[in-house]
Design a protein around this motif. Structure first.
Motif, mmCIF file in Angstrom:
data_model
loop_
_atom_site.group_PDB
_atom_site.id
_atom_site.type_symbol
_atom_site.label_atom_id
_atom_site.label_comp_id
_atom_site.label_asym_id
_atom_site.label_seq_id
_atom_site.Cartn_x
_atom_site.Cartn_y
_atom_site.Cartn_z
ATOM 1 N N ARG A 6 9.189 47.822 -12.834
ATOM 2 C CA ARG A 6 9.962 46.896 -13.676
ATOM 3 C C ARG A 6 9.154 45.627 -13.952
ATOM 4 O O ARG A 6 9.112 45.134 -15.069
ATOM 5 N N ALA A 7 8.491 45.131 -12.904
ATOM 6 C CA ALA A 7 7.730 43.883 -13.061
ATOM 7 C C ALA A 7 6.581 44.051 -14.057
ATOM 8 O O ALA A 7 6.350 43.176 -14.897
ATOM 9 N N VAL A 8 5.871 45.154 -13.996
ATOM 10 C CA VAL A 8 4.736 45.305 -14.918
ATOM 11 C C VAL A 8 5.224 45.647 -16.326
ATOM 12 O O VAL A 8 4.656 45.178 -17.315
ATOM 13 N N GLU A 9 6.305 46.410 -16.423
ATOM 14 C CA GLU A 9 6.824 46.756 -17.751
ATOM 15 C C GLU A 9 7.354 45.523 -18.480
ATOM 16 O O GLU A 9 7.250 45.424 -19.701
ATOM 17 N N ALA A 10 7.896 44.592 -17.728
ATOM 18 C CA ALA A 10 8.373 43.344 -18.342
ATOM 19 C C ALA A 10 7.228 42.589 -19.012
ATOM 20 O O ALA A 10 7.435 41.784 -19.907
ATOM 21 N N GLN A 11 5.995 42.862 -18.598
ATOM 22 C CA GLN A 11 4.836 42.198 -19.204
ATOM 23 C C GLN A 11 4.088 43.113 -20.174
ATOM 24 O O GLN A 11 2.960 42.816 -20.579
ATOM 25 N N GLY A 12 4.699 44.260 -20.511
ATOM 26 C CA GLY A 12 4.071 45.158 -21.491
ATOM 27 C C GLY A 12 3.089 46.145 -20.883
ATOM 28 O O GLY A 12 2.335 46.802 -21.594
ATOM 29 N N PHE A 13 3.065 46.263 -19.552
ATOM 30 C CA PHE A 13 2.133 47.183 -18.906
ATOM 31 C C PHE A 13 2.869 48.388 -18.333
ATOM 32 O O PHE A 13 4.105 48.467 -18.374
ATOM 33 N N PHE A 14 2.098 49.291 -17.754
ATOM 34 C CA PHE A 14 2.621 50.601 -17.378
ATOM 35 C C PHE A 14 1.896 51.059 -16.125
ATOM 36 O O PHE A 14 0.665 50.993 -16.050
ATOM 37 N N TYR A 15 2.693 51.470 -15.103
ATOM 38 C CA TYR A 15 2.118 52.052 -13.891
ATOM 39 C C TYR A 15 2.724 53.449 -13.766
ATOM 40 O O TYR A 15 3.874 53.597 -13.372
ATOM 41 N N PRO A 16 1.974 54.499 -14.139
ATOM 42 C CA PRO A 16 2.589 55.812 -14.339
ATOM 43 C C PRO A 16 3.139 56.565 -13.113
ATOM 44 O O PRO A 16 4.147 57.258 -13.267
ATOM 45 N N PRO A 17 2.536 56.517 -11.909
ATOM 46 C CA PRO A 17 3.032 57.422 -10.863
ATOM 47 C C PRO A 17 4.530 57.256 -10.624
ATOM 48 O O PRO A 17 5.028 56.129 -10.551
ATOM 49 N N ASP A 18 5.241 58.368 -10.513
ATOM 50 C CA ASP A 18 6.705 58.306 -10.497
ATOM 51 C C ASP A 18 7.352 59.382 -9.623
ATOM 52 O O ASP A 18 8.118 60.218 -10.106
ATOM 53 N N GLY A 55 -4.278 42.093 -24.454
ATOM 54 C CA GLY A 55 -3.368 42.405 -25.545
ATOM 55 C C GLY A 55 -3.060 43.901 -25.647
ATOM 56 O O GLY A 55 -2.336 44.326 -26.538
ATOM 57 N N GLY A 56 -3.618 44.688 -24.748
ATOM 58 C CA GLY A 56 -3.276 46.105 -24.735
ATOM 59 C C GLY A 56 -4.178 46.979 -25.599
ATOM 60 O O GLY A 56 -3.882 48.139 -25.831
ATOM 61 N N VAL A 57 -5.295 46.425 -26.071
ATOM 62 C CA VAL A 57 -6.225 47.231 -26.860
ATOM 63 C C VAL A 57 -7.130 48.019 -25.908
ATOM 64 O O VAL A 57 -7.717 47.441 -24.999
ATOM 65 N N VAL A 58 -7.212 49.333 -26.085
ATOM 66 C CA VAL A 58 -8.106 50.117 -25.230
ATOM 67 C C VAL A 58 -9.068 50.939 -26.087
ATOM 68 O O VAL A 58 -8.778 52.055 -26.488
ATOM 69 N N PRO A 59 -10.231 50.357 -26.381
ATOM 70 C CA PRO A 59 -11.221 51.128 -27.135
ATOM 71 C C PRO A 59 -11.819 52.224 -26.242
ATOM 72 O O PRO A 59 -11.725 52.143 -25.020
#
Lengths: 463, 463
Positions: free
Chosen positions: A119-131, B242-246
């Motif tokens: 939740r914390a990383v997604e709130a900043q637009g990021f993604f931590y995939p393991p689930d 900014g989330g750009v991943v070249p």
């Protein structure tokens, strides 16, 4: 005992430990109570790495077994204190210490709960995939220690793919920092990945540096209903070979259809015996294109029905059913015996066929769900009653399932770890020479064998 | 010596070894001749894993140092036979044994050349991303042993992200198979990644199981010319945040402009002091959208000029210049001293500033290209003449560059490995306790210290 209470109080303060028998009862097992074994003398709850180091140095000095524990949500008995001693619970190490936007990394303490971190990383637009399914309770330290996976591994890999560095306490109380915050690192042995998956037998993990991804802007769900398990398994392996990479690809049995049909419309066709539930991610357009390509491929391969569900709210219904299946099945049966065998993805059809044949030969009710996209299957024996004869038959069937998996080039555990449950099979997979080498590595870290004794190895002692 | 010739001939056949002094001369060093050290007695060229195992058992029995070698294209002296003995060259282990479409994996022998492997998988629609500059000669076994990287690491990670399993020979001649062909695997210690990056000091890698990806259908190149290094470094770190991943993100200095302007039109603006050369991949549409987004972001951050180059043939010109820069610079100077320090990506601007200051203070000509997208920088001191005073000044400057990198949370090597070159810095990065632990792990594999002695460790002996 008196002496230990005084020592723990000195090291950890009054909140930092417990020797109360009622507290200790809860520390005898993980999520599967039937692995309960051993009587811990104390639980230590350090508040920082220095306190944790003091506990390990103390255990080492007094030769006291020490069992690290995250949330205790494991399914292999990995945190069972079989030799008593001290259980070290990381729950107070629960700070998200850094989310670094410019480097796409995060630093977290071991006791941070996975879902809270996501939740914390997604709130900043990021993604931590393991689930892993236990994400609402399991800790990142436990995830690292068991190399936890989950449905997204098909596209994103497991926890090991995201660990860049670790802070860990060696049994003698020394703190080391492995790896780094850098994406590239080529200096010295990769202790980061050696500790990842070592199930607390080498050192205590107190902090992890994790890699983040930008959050994909959209997802699209698809579903294919298949005439039978084998057909579904074939679709998975053909799709992978065709270059389709869903972000999740789950194989579900007929037992799930009734649950789906309570919430989704139109209902799934009754003649189906299995279904594939898939998610694709990327931009909205990309995600939909991939879902449509996959649906078309499944249609060509004889699916009874395919659905593409681009609406996120409607898709959420399907995934909610998926997440409820295990608890639901648990509630309907007296006991479940769940396996974690993983096979190369092209061997899933063969594996499904063999598992079904074993169940039939042995007169057992077998469910066969799994993260089919990555070959990680969870065959589950469903028992309406519990008795010794049935349990023995179930154990024997599972032994045959594991051997069938190994014969297909598979592994004894995809994501649950060895713990107590799989110790007897380790040598079958790895061979004696490799297990011996692992024991020598264990001694290089833990010469006196205090760290999580009785785990991973076929015999009870570590050396 | 006579005895050894007879023994090697018996184990390997007449084609399988050489003790010819002229042959042996070529085995004294890697791609940097100034690391030449030691006089090997023989080179062994086993034709399969069993022959390799026989050589290791023989070396072990007679306590003969053994130095594994791929193509010898390293830049850290990692395959220098400092203690003489036998050099084991893997070039005859050159079979691509399997490309498994349904499981997205390949099995290759250690001596397969990277570029040949990439061509083979691409012909089948797959993709193996790691791409060190030496790809036309370097071997996959060497890539694994040094955890090789390359420009694509920004999006795809390094060799370690693709190794699922290894066949390896322990010093006593036992063959082990680590890992598996499965994407998920959680049983026992991760020896696969422990051997990856161990630079031949633990065991001999004879085969690897590698993960493949579907080949992205299209790429799009973009370029941004910046007023100075610091501005370019800032763009990298802002873009990542900014989330750009070249798929590649290279930072080039002003020295490259003249080379570009021989082949690309219109010419790059002369007032620029640095440029970012980037590639994006995916569908044609996705790749172009990402390139345009990045170009717009660079424009906003003050780039002097931005270009999006969707045409693959035109883009190839830009990348050809990139690949020619190092050989070209080599030819223009008497000696180059190239570093491999890597820093967290958000610290690139600080690192650039410090490196430039060091060069100025010490009166040295410093180039600073690098795989900026992953923080892996290659500061290069360019020497017009070679003399002791200048070399000492260069060494001192590089020591300061390494310390600057470490102070910013960086690492001493991103992709070249430690070898001989960085041994003195290992403890500076990892600390004494961790280096001691690594030495104990070394002894667990190689108790008599025959494997690639004199490498990685600060002192000459392994134990």
């Amino acid at each position: 005992m008196k002496g230990m209470a005084k020592d723990l109080a000195r090291m950890l303060g009054p909140r930092g430990y417990s020797m109360d028998p009622e507290d200790l009862l809860a520390y005898r097992h993980d999520a599967l109570a039937y692995y309960a074994q051993g009587d811990p003398m104390a639980v230590a709850l350090p508040g920082d790495a220095a306190q944790a180091a003091a506990v390990l140095a103390y255990a080492s000095h007094h030769d006291i077994p020490l069992t690290p524990r995250g949330a205790g949500s494991g399914l292999s008995g990995g945190c069972t204190p079989v030799k008593g001693g001290i259980v070290l619970d990381t729950k107070r190490l629960n700070a998200i210490q850094e989310i670094n936007r410019g480097n796409l990394t995060a630093k977290v303490q071991a006791g941070v709960v996975l879902a809270a971190f996501q939740r914390a990383v997604e709130a900043q637009g990021f993604f931590y995939p393991p689930d892993p399914q236990s994400k609402s309770v399991c800790t990142l330290g436990g995830n690292v220690a068991t190399r936890a996976g989950g449905p997204r591994a098909v596209k994103y890999g497991t926890t090991g793919s995201y660990v860049l560095g670790l802070e860990a306490v060696l049994p003698d109380g020394e703190i080391i920092h492995t790896g780094s915050s850098c994406v590239k690192h080529s200096a010295g042995y990769d202790l980061t990945h050696l500790l990842t998956g070592s199930e607390g037998t080498l050192a205590l993990i107190t902090q992890a540096t994790l890699r983040l991804l930008p959050k994909p802007p959209a997802t699209c769900t698809a579903l294919a209903v298949c005439a039978n398990m084998e057909a579904a398994a074939r679709m998975v392996s053909e799709a992978i070979a065709g270059g389709v990479v869903p972000s999740m690809l789950e194989l579900l049995t007929t037992a799930s259809f009734a649950v789906f049909n309570r919430v989704v419309k139109p209902p799934l066709p009754e003649e189906g015996e299995a279904c594939l539930l898939m998610e694709f991610d990327g931009t909205a357009q990309e995600a939909q294109r991939q879902a449509q390509d996959m649906a078309a491929a499944c249609q060509d391969l004889g699916a009874l029905e395919v659905r593409v569900v681009p609406d996120p709210q409607e898709a959420a219904l399907y995934w909610k059913v998926r997440s409820q299946l295990y608890p639901l099945v648990v509630s309907r049966f007296k006991r479940l015996v769940t396996e974690d065998v993983t096979v190369p993805r092209d061997r899933i059809p063969d594996f499904v066929e063999r598992v079904m044949a074993i169940a039939q030969e042995m007169g057992l009710s077998m469910g066969l769900t799994g993260h089919a996209g990555d070959g990680n299957m969870h065959p589950t024996i469903r028992m309406d009653e519990v008795n010794d004869e049935l349990q023995q038959r179930a154990d024997q069937a599972m032994r045959r399932v594991i051997q069938a998996g190994l014969a297909l080039g598979g592994v004894i555990s995809g994501e649950h770890g060895v713990g107590l449950h799989k110790a007897e099979f380790l040598e079958l997979e790895l061979g004696r020479e490799q297990v011996e080498l692992m024991r020598r590595i264990k001694r290089a870290f833990d010469p006196t064998g205090i760290m999580n004794p009785g785990k991973i190895w076929p015999s009870e002692t570590a050396s």
